[in-house]
Design a protein around this motif. Structure first.
Motif, short mmCIF file in Angstrom:
data_model
loop_
_atom_site.label_atom_id
_atom_site.label_comp_id
_atom_site.label_asym_id
_atom_site.label_seq_id
_atom_site.Cartn_x
_atom_site.Cartn_y
_atom_site.Cartn_z
N VAL A 6 28.18 36.56 42.18
CA VAL A 6 29.58 36.94 41.76
C VAL A 6 29.57 36.72 40.22
O VAL A 6 29.39 35.47 39.72
N ALA A 7 29.61 37.83 39.66
CA ALA A 7 29.81 37.78 38.12
C ALA A 7 31.01 37.06 37.68
O ALA A 7 32.04 36.86 38.08
N SER A 8 30.98 36.49 36.14
CA SER A 8 32.01 35.94 35.73
C SER A 8 33.07 36.98 35.51
O SER A 8 33.23 37.91 35.42
N GLY A 9 34.22 36.47 35.99
CA GLY A 9 35.63 37.37 36.01
C GLY A 9 35.87 37.98 37.42
O GLY A 9 36.77 38.66 37.62
N GLU A 10 34.83 37.96 38.31
CA GLU A 10 34.62 38.58 39.63
C GLU A 10 35.38 37.56 40.52
O GLU A 10 35.18 35.98 40.12
N ILE A 11 35.80 37.52 41.63
CA ILE A 11 36.40 36.38 42.62
C ILE A 11 35.46 36.02 43.78
O ILE A 11 35.19 35.06 44.14
N ALA A 12 34.79 37.02 44.25
CA ALA A 12 34.07 36.84 45.52
C ALA A 12 32.83 37.96 45.70
O ALA A 12 32.89 38.95 45.31
N ALA A 13 32.12 37.45 46.75
CA ALA A 13 31.05 38.40 47.49
C ALA A 13 31.78 38.48 48.97
O ALA A 13 31.81 37.80 49.74
N HIS A 14 31.87 39.72 49.36
CA HIS A 14 32.42 39.99 50.62
C HIS A 14 31.46 40.50 51.63
O HIS A 14 30.52 41.10 51.26
#
Length: 100
Positions: A6-14
């Protein structure tokens, strides 16, 4: 063992479908104060760690999302890894998301 980032600035892995008895690692770039593991289908319990240790099915050192549709939010040590490791005896689908 698969790894999702999960990259910086992203929230989640779905929509991660776990493979029975196989550890899945979800790494978070940037800070991580809490993490939420969500079970989409509740087909099997999910066990996870936030301290870099390897989880085991029904492990006493693991957090647990029971075999039900639901979620578990836990704190993550600021000195530990910015990742979680999850395992299940079955093949549930999960999402893992960053908290504050």
């Amino acid at each position: 063992m698969a790894t999702h980032t999960v990259a910086s600035g992203e929230i989640a892995a779905h929509a991660i479908t776990l493979v029975a008895n196989t550890v899945e690692t979800i790494a978070f770039e940037g800070g991580l104060g809490t993490v939420t593991v969500l079970s989409h289908d509740g087909t099997s319990a999910v066990y996870f760690t936030t301290d870099g240790t390897t989880p085991t099915v029904a492990g006493a050192h693991c957090w647990c999302v029971p075999a039900a549709v639901g979620a578990c939010t836990v704190p993550v040590s600021t000195y530990g890894p910015n990742s979680i490791k999850a395992i299940s005896a079955g093949t549930p689908t999960i999402s893992v998301q960053r908290g504050t």
